[in-house]
Design an enzyme around this catalytic site. Structure first.
Site, PDB file in Angstrom:
ATOM      1  N   ASP A  56     -14.514   1.745   6.634  1.00 17.16           N
ATOM      2  CA  ASP A  56     -13.233   1.312   6.024  1.00 17.16           C
ATOM      3  C   ASP A  56     -13.238  -0.188   5.715  1.00 17.16           C
ATOM      4  O   ASP A  56     -12.199  -0.860   5.821  1.00 17.16           O
ATOM      5  CB  ASP A  56     -12.032   1.614   6.932  1.00 17.16           C
ATOM      6  CG  ASP A  56     -11.642   3.079   6.913  1.00 17.16           C
ATOM      7  OD1 ASP A  56     -12.296   3.867   6.217  1.00 17.16           O
ATOM      8  OD2 ASP A  56     -10.665   3.429   7.606  1.00 17.16           O
ATOM      9  N   LYS A 105      -1.465  -4.123   9.132  1.00 16.29           N
ATOM     10  CA  LYS A 105      -1.988  -5.464   9.405  1.00 16.29           C
ATOM     11  C   LYS A 105      -1.808  -6.384   8.216  1.00 16.29           C
ATOM     12  O   LYS A 105      -2.578  -7.292   7.994  1.00 16.29           O
ATOM     13  CB  LYS A 105      -3.454  -5.374   9.824  1.00 16.29           C
ATOM     14  CG  LYS A 105      -4.316  -4.809   8.730  1.00 16.29           C
ATOM     15  CD  LYS A 105      -5.221  -3.731   9.229  1.00 16.29           C
ATOM     16  CE  LYS A 105      -5.486  -2.663   8.221  1.00 16.29           C
ATOM     17  NZ  LYS A 105      -4.323  -1.996   7.694  1.00 16.29           N
ATOM     18  N   TYR A 141       3.599  -1.046  15.856  1.00 14.45           N
ATOM     19  CA  TYR A 141       2.360  -1.329  15.122  1.00 14.45           C
ATOM     20  C   TYR A 141       2.170  -0.329  13.989  1.00 14.45           C
ATOM     21  O   TYR A 141       1.900   0.827  14.213  1.00 14.45           O
ATOM     22  CB  TYR A 141       1.174  -1.241  16.088  1.00 14.45           C
ATOM     23  CG  TYR A 141       0.979  -2.494  16.882  1.00 14.45           C
ATOM     24  CD1 TYR A 141       2.009  -3.420  17.012  1.00 14.45           C
ATOM     25  CD2 TYR A 141      -0.225  -2.763  17.500  1.00 14.45           C
ATOM     26  CE1 TYR A 141       1.828  -4.573  17.736  1.00 14.45           C
ATOM     27  CE2 TYR A 141      -0.406  -3.923  18.241  1.00 14.45           C
ATOM     28  CZ  TYR A 141       0.621  -4.817  18.351  1.00 14.45           C
ATOM     29  OH  TYR A 141       0.435  -5.964  19.068  1.00 14.45           O
ATOM     30  N   ASP A 189       0.880  -1.168   0.000  1.00 17.78           N
ATOM     31  CA  ASP A 189       0.000   0.000   0.000  1.00 17.78           C
ATOM     32  C   ASP A 189       0.915   1.215   0.000  1.00 17.78           C
ATOM     33  O   ASP A 189       1.606   1.473   0.991  1.00 17.78           O
ATOM     34  CB  ASP A 189      -0.872  -0.041   1.272  1.00 17.78           C
ATOM     35  CG  ASP A 189      -1.715   1.206   1.449  1.00 17.78           C
ATOM     36  OD1 ASP A 189      -1.539   2.170   0.670  1.00 17.78           O
ATOM     37  OD2 ASP A 189      -2.544   1.221   2.383  1.00 17.78           O
TER      38      ASP A 189
HETATM   39  C1  F6R Z   1      -5.893   1.485   6.509  1.00 10.30           C
HETATM   40  C2  F6R Z   1      -7.046   1.162   7.337  1.00 10.30           C
HETATM   41  C3  F6R Z   1      -7.886   2.259   7.863  1.00 10.30           C
HETATM   42  C4  F6R Z   1      -7.146   3.251   8.747  1.00 10.30           C
HETATM   43  C5  F6R Z   1      -8.102   4.335   9.280  1.00 10.30           C
HETATM   44  C6  F6R Z   1      -7.401   5.406  10.089  1.00 10.30           C
HETATM   45  O1  F6R Z   1      -5.389   0.404   5.841  1.00 10.30           O
HETATM   46  O2  F6R Z   1      -7.328   0.035   7.568  1.00 10.30           O
HETATM   47  O3  F6R Z   1      -8.976   1.708   8.566  1.00 10.30           O
HETATM   48  O4  F6R Z   1      -6.506   2.576   9.809  1.00 10.30           O
HETATM   49  O5  F6R Z   1      -8.736   4.970   8.196  1.00 10.30           O
HETATM   50  O6  F6R Z   1      -6.385   5.941   9.304  1.00 10.30           O
HETATM   51  P1  F6R Z   1      -5.519   7.220   9.722  1.00 10.30           P
HETATM   52  O7  F6R Z   1      -4.940   6.947  11.076  1.00 10.30           O
HETATM   53  O8  F6R Z   1      -4.512   7.291   8.631  1.00 10.30           O
HETATM   54  O9  F6R Z   1      -6.462   8.389   9.752  1.00 10.30           O
HETATM   55 MG    MG Z   2      -3.848   2.499   3.044  1.00 11.58          MG
HETATM   56 MG    MG Z   3      -4.846  -2.243   2.449  1.00  9.46          MG
END
Ligand code: F6R
Ligand code: MG
Ligand code: MG
Length: 380
Positions: free
Chosen positions: A289, A234, A231, A13
């Site tokens: 998400d 994933k 971390y 990614d």
């Molecule tokens: C990314 C993912 C999303 C992010 C979430 C918070 O692969 O799974 O669920 O973890 O959108 O993202 P940030 O912390 O970048 O705002």
């Molecule tokens: Mg991403």
């Molecule tokens: Mg992804």
């Protein structure tokens, strides 16, 4: 150079539009350009560039074996270059899985994930390419157990003489970096005793007991959160599964995905959600998400090349895979996945909607506890 063909899937990614949804077409086009150069230079034999959600997946075939520095270097160059495009457009999380400044011979530990198998190509070689988004490698443990150990899924285990011998499982302890090979059906219950703990154990490879068939499946198990020392993700793992003629049939491999199992890694890598089988086009995360997506594309490996169907919209020679979860048969599983995901979401920030404390990718707990230390009193 080996006379065996290697199928390598390397994924990362490196930025997406909008939020964590999908890579920009310019990023995909850049990867294709670099892959084409790789074919011209003789680094790889053939390629296909695709994606699941926000992850770019590079499918490559070559004769250089697993973990080859030129093949990994080519993938690294493609990801670096697409990350630059993402940065220039100010896309979201540009360069997210590029954890090192310089390439050191292998993408493992540097951010991207890889699943590779070196195989003696059979007279006909059907291979399924699975790609999952917003989840972790152990998401494949239940379906692979069903495919290679459960006769109620794979009737071939009962009625196909070679499958009837059973399969061997290489299982990794993702925290301790240890592995063990176990044999089914003899050790099935012991295998499940480990794999049931999806926070710690995952299947890395499956092998046929027939030496002429050898490797049957491989999963990418680079735990980004461990390899980066903190971390940061994933995995969003990929898996390759060989099918037919002694291996489970394509249909037996697909069947377990009709059950949308709850898997870890949804929203902020910190929630459980139901695995939603879908086409590449339907793989954008659209609800909280997610929910976690699984896509399955099929190619025949043919004289070291990816044989799909000729694509009328692409230049001559460009082949498209079969997109197995695209059809309406899978609507039923999708509906169930959405229902289950809505149900578990209603728990909000409570377990089991959120993961156990050691697994949370995001947490404020240490800071909250620190702040409250002085106010904590002993209970008489
Ligand atoms: C990314 C993912 C999303 C992010 C979430 C918070 O692969 O799974 O669920 O973890 O959108 O993202 P940030 O912390 O970048 O705002
Ligand atoms: Mg991403
Ligand atoms: Mg992804």
């Amino acid at each position: 150079m080996s006379n065996k063909v290697t199928v390598s899937v390397i994924k990362a990614d490196v930025g997406s539009v909008v939020g964590h949804s999908r890579p920009h077409p310019k990023m995909m086009a850049r990867c294709e350009e670099i892959m084409r150069d790789g074919v011209k230079a003789g680094t790889i034999n053939d390629f296909y560039v695709t994606r699941v959600g926000d992850d770019i997946n590079l499918y490559m075939t070559h004769f250089k074996g697993e973990n080859h520095k030129d093949v990994h270097g080519l993938a690294w160059e493609a990801f670096k270059s697409s990350a630059k495009i993402a940065k220039d457009m100010k896309l979201y999380a540009a360069g997210q899985d590029i954890l090192k400044d310089a390439f050191s011979g292998n993408v493992r530990g540097a951010g991207p994930g890889a699943a590779e198998m070196e195989i003696a190509e059979r007279g006909s070689e059907p291979v399924l390419f699975f790609m999952a988004d917003k989840t972790e490698p152990s998401a494949y443990s239940m379906p692979l157990s069903r495919i290679f150990m459960d006769p109620f899924t794979t009737t071939g285990l009962v009625i196909d003489p070679r499958a009837h011998e059973g399969f061997k499982f290489e299982i990794v302890d993702v925290f301790k970096c240890k592995k063990i090979v176990m044999s089914a059906p003899e050790e099935s219950y012991d295998i499940l005793s480990l794999l049931g703990d999806t926070t710690r154990y995952a299947i890395k490879r499956v092998f046929s007991k027939d030496p002429s068939l050898d490797v049957a499946a491989v999963v990418s198990t680079e735990k980004l959160n461990v390899c980066a020392g903190k971390y940061v993700g994933k995995d969003d793992p990929v898996a390759l599964v060989r099918c037919q003629s002694g291996f489970p049939a394509v249909g037996e491999v697909l069947q377990p995905f009709m059950f949308p199992a709850l898997v870890a890694g949804w929203m902020r890598g910190s929630h459980y959600g139901a695995l939603y089988p879908c086409s590449v086009d339907d793989s954008d995360p659209t609800f909280f998400d997610g929910p976690p997506r699984i896509v399955c594309l099929g190619f025949q490996i043919s004289n070291g090349k990816l044989q799909g169907c000729e694509d009328p919209d692409s230049p001559p020679g460009v082949h498209k895979p079969v997109d197995f979860f695209a059809g309406s048969v899978w609507d039923e599983a999708r509906r169930k996945a959405v229902k289950a995901s809505i149900y578990i979401r209603q728990h909000g920030p409570f377990m089991p909607s959120i993961l156990g404390p050691e697994e949370m990718e995001y947490t404020t707990r240490p800071a909250v506890l620190e702040k409250l230390t002085k106010r904590m009193e002993d209970i008489e």
